[in-house]
Scaffold this active site. Structure first.
Site, PDB file in Angstrom:
ATOM      1  N   HIS A 246       0.874  -1.167   0.000  1.00 17.09           N
ATOM      2  CA  HIS A 246       0.000   0.000   0.000  1.00 17.09           C
ATOM      3  C   HIS A 246       0.911   1.216   0.000  1.00 17.09           C
ATOM      4  CE1 HIS A 246      -3.289   2.620   0.762  1.00 17.09           C
ATOM      5  NE2 HIS A 246      -2.818   2.991   1.932  1.00 17.09           N
TER       6      HIS A 246
ATOM      7  N   LYS B 134      -0.649  10.528   0.269  1.00 13.20           N
ATOM      8  CA  LYS B 134       0.308   9.966  -0.702  1.00 13.20           C
ATOM      9  C   LYS B 134      -0.101  10.315  -2.136  1.00 13.20           C
ATOM     10  CE  LYS B 134      -0.269   5.710   0.855  1.00 13.20           C
ATOM     11  NZ  LYS B 134      -1.067   5.922   2.072  1.00 13.20           N
TER      12      LYS B 134
ATOM     13  N   ASP C 146      -1.431   3.782  -4.795  1.00 17.67           N
ATOM     14  CA  ASP C 146      -2.256   2.978  -3.895  1.00 17.67           C
ATOM     15  C   ASP C 146      -1.794   1.527  -3.767  1.00 17.67           C
ATOM     16  OD1 ASP C 146      -4.178   3.650  -2.076  1.00 17.67           O
ATOM     17  OD2 ASP C 146      -5.735   2.516  -3.116  1.00 17.67           O
TER      18      ASP C 146
ATOM     19  N   ARG D 285      18.030  14.524  12.070  1.00 12.57           N
ATOM     20  CA  ARG D 285      18.354  15.942  12.007  1.00 12.57           C
ATOM     21  C   ARG D 285      19.574  16.220  11.150  1.00 12.57           C
ATOM     22  NH1 ARG D 285      15.413  18.989  15.934  1.00 12.57           N
ATOM     23  NH2 ARG D 285      16.478  20.732  14.974  1.00 12.57           N
TER      24      ARG D 285
END
Lengths: 88, 322
Positions: free
Chosen positions: B142, B163, B181, B247
């Site tokens: 998915h 998405k 999808d 980071r």
């Protein structure tokens, strides 16, 4: 406002990895957090700012926090310096 | 897929491999379970202690010339050694001659026999490709797969996180949609993942509030792509105060898909953040890394150099007891 002076104890100083650990930890607190080295004050939640200090081993840093959890923040961050950022 | 029938093989390869069915039609439901191919030269000559009979058997020039050198009786004996095993099917290459004994025996034993004008090398190559794709490990994810600047970016994240909207935005900026999808992913060899669209869905996207749109019709052929190697995963997630987001980019995170590790970027999202531009940057940064430039590492090197310079300067000043 709470302040505490700490010493950079790890061998390599505050390079990228310790800086990332610092800002990730700082980001968990609501207070505004600053690191001060040789008169230069930077935002403790910003990685680029923290790295710009290029803090070498043995250098002194003032941790300053302002806000509701300032005390806890300063203590937690001081602990990281004390533990050499889990390095060495 | 663990097995296919000879019928499926014939239907899917008849055109490309130029197959003609000569015998053994009753055996079209035999199953092919092995990705490898076998040339049964030794088995024909009598050595069947080790005989990979469950593979597709290919009779090339060598095998046919050997059979041709035998008398009719010897040939029947030799071929009998072959067909007494449960062979899925036989392919004769180079449009070689056909022996009546082979046709008769294979009709009896229900072993389909095909003939092709391709050379053995050509056939083995094409058939190998076909079988390894058929038998490749596969998974349906998915997710959304977009080719961004030539890098296959697999966008994952919970349903409704956006998405498809990100994919649409990327397409609008000139990138190419592979699948939305449902992304079918197969593993090629040990370390290559190829993603493609579901046959039915093709290049359709569902946008909440709008419905199903056909990306190819709207944006044209340049906006779509049939398949693409999956090179980096971008996992979209809801912003979490406690989330330990990357980071610096020094630590490489990996996602494991079908046993292949690909770099994974966890991307926290919140309103006003331009995910599309960030994904383009991730693609370009991945490209840079492929070309051997790791920005985070390079930057850290600079920083370490600076730190050590400051340390030396300080030591120098401390010891300068003028």
């Amino acid at each position: 406002m709470v302040e505490k002076t700490v010493t950079v104890k790890n061998k390599l100083g505050i390079h990228a990895r310790p800086a990332a650990l610092l800002v990730r930890t700082a980001a968990k607190f609501k207070s505004n957090i600053y690191l001060i080295k040789d008169g230069q004050t930077v935002n403790g939640k910003s990685i680029m700012s923290v790295m710009s200090l290029a803090a070498e081993p043995g250098s002194k840093i003032v941790i300053r926090a302002e806000g509701e959890d300032e005390k806890a923040a300063v203590n937690k961050l001081a602990e990281l310096f004390e533990n050499k950022f889990e390095e060495d | 897929m663990e097995k296919i029938t000879v019928r499926t093989f014939l239907e899917e390869c008849r055109r490309d491999l130029k197959l003609e069915l000569l015998a053994g039609e009753k055996g079209l439901d035999n199953e092919i379970t092995q990705v490898e191919i076998h040339r049964p030269g030794l088995a024909l000559s009598g050595f069947v202690d080790i005989f990979s009979y469950e593979r597709i058997q290919v009779l090339g020039n060598t095998e046919v010339a050997y059979l041709d050198s035998l008398s009719e009786r010897e040939r029947t004996v030799a071929l009998n050694r072959l067909v007494e095993f449960e062979i899925p099917c036989i392919v004769i290459t180079n449009k070689n001659k056909i022996f009546a004994e082979l046709i008769r025996l294979c009709d009896d034993r229900a072993i389909p026999v095909f003939r092709t004008p391709l050379t053995t090398t050509q056939l083995v190559h094409a058939l190998g490709n076909y079988l390894s794709e058929k038998f490749a490990p596969r998974i349906a994810m998915h997710a959304t797969l977009v080719d961004v600047y030539g890098i296959g970016v697999l966008i994952t994240g919970r349903s409704g996180i956006g998405k498809s909207e990100v994919a649409l935005d990327l397409v609008e900026r000139g990138h190419r949609l592979v699948a939305d999808d449902v992304v079918n992913i197969i593993r090629k060899g040990d370390d290559v993942l190829i993603g493609m669209s579901n046959e039915l869905l093709q290049h359709h996207i569902e946008i909440r509030g709008l419905g199903i749109i056909d990306v190819r019709s709207i944006f044209g052929i340049r906006a779509v792509r049939k398949q693409k190697r999956v090179e980096v995963e971008v996992h979209l997630e809801d912003w979490d105060e406690e989330g330990n987001y990357e980071r610096v980019g020094l630590d490489d995170n990996y996602a494991d898909i079908l046993g292949v590790k690909i770099p994974q970027v966890r991307l926290p999202i919140f309103p006003g953040k331009n995910i599309t531009v960030i994904i383009e940057t991730i693609a370009l940064n991945t490209l840079l890394k492929i070309y051997g430039v790791d920005t985070a590492k390079e930057f850290n090197k600079r920083l370490l150099k600076r730190i050590s310079y400051q340390k030396k300067l300080k030591e120098y000043l401390e010891h300068d007891t003028e």
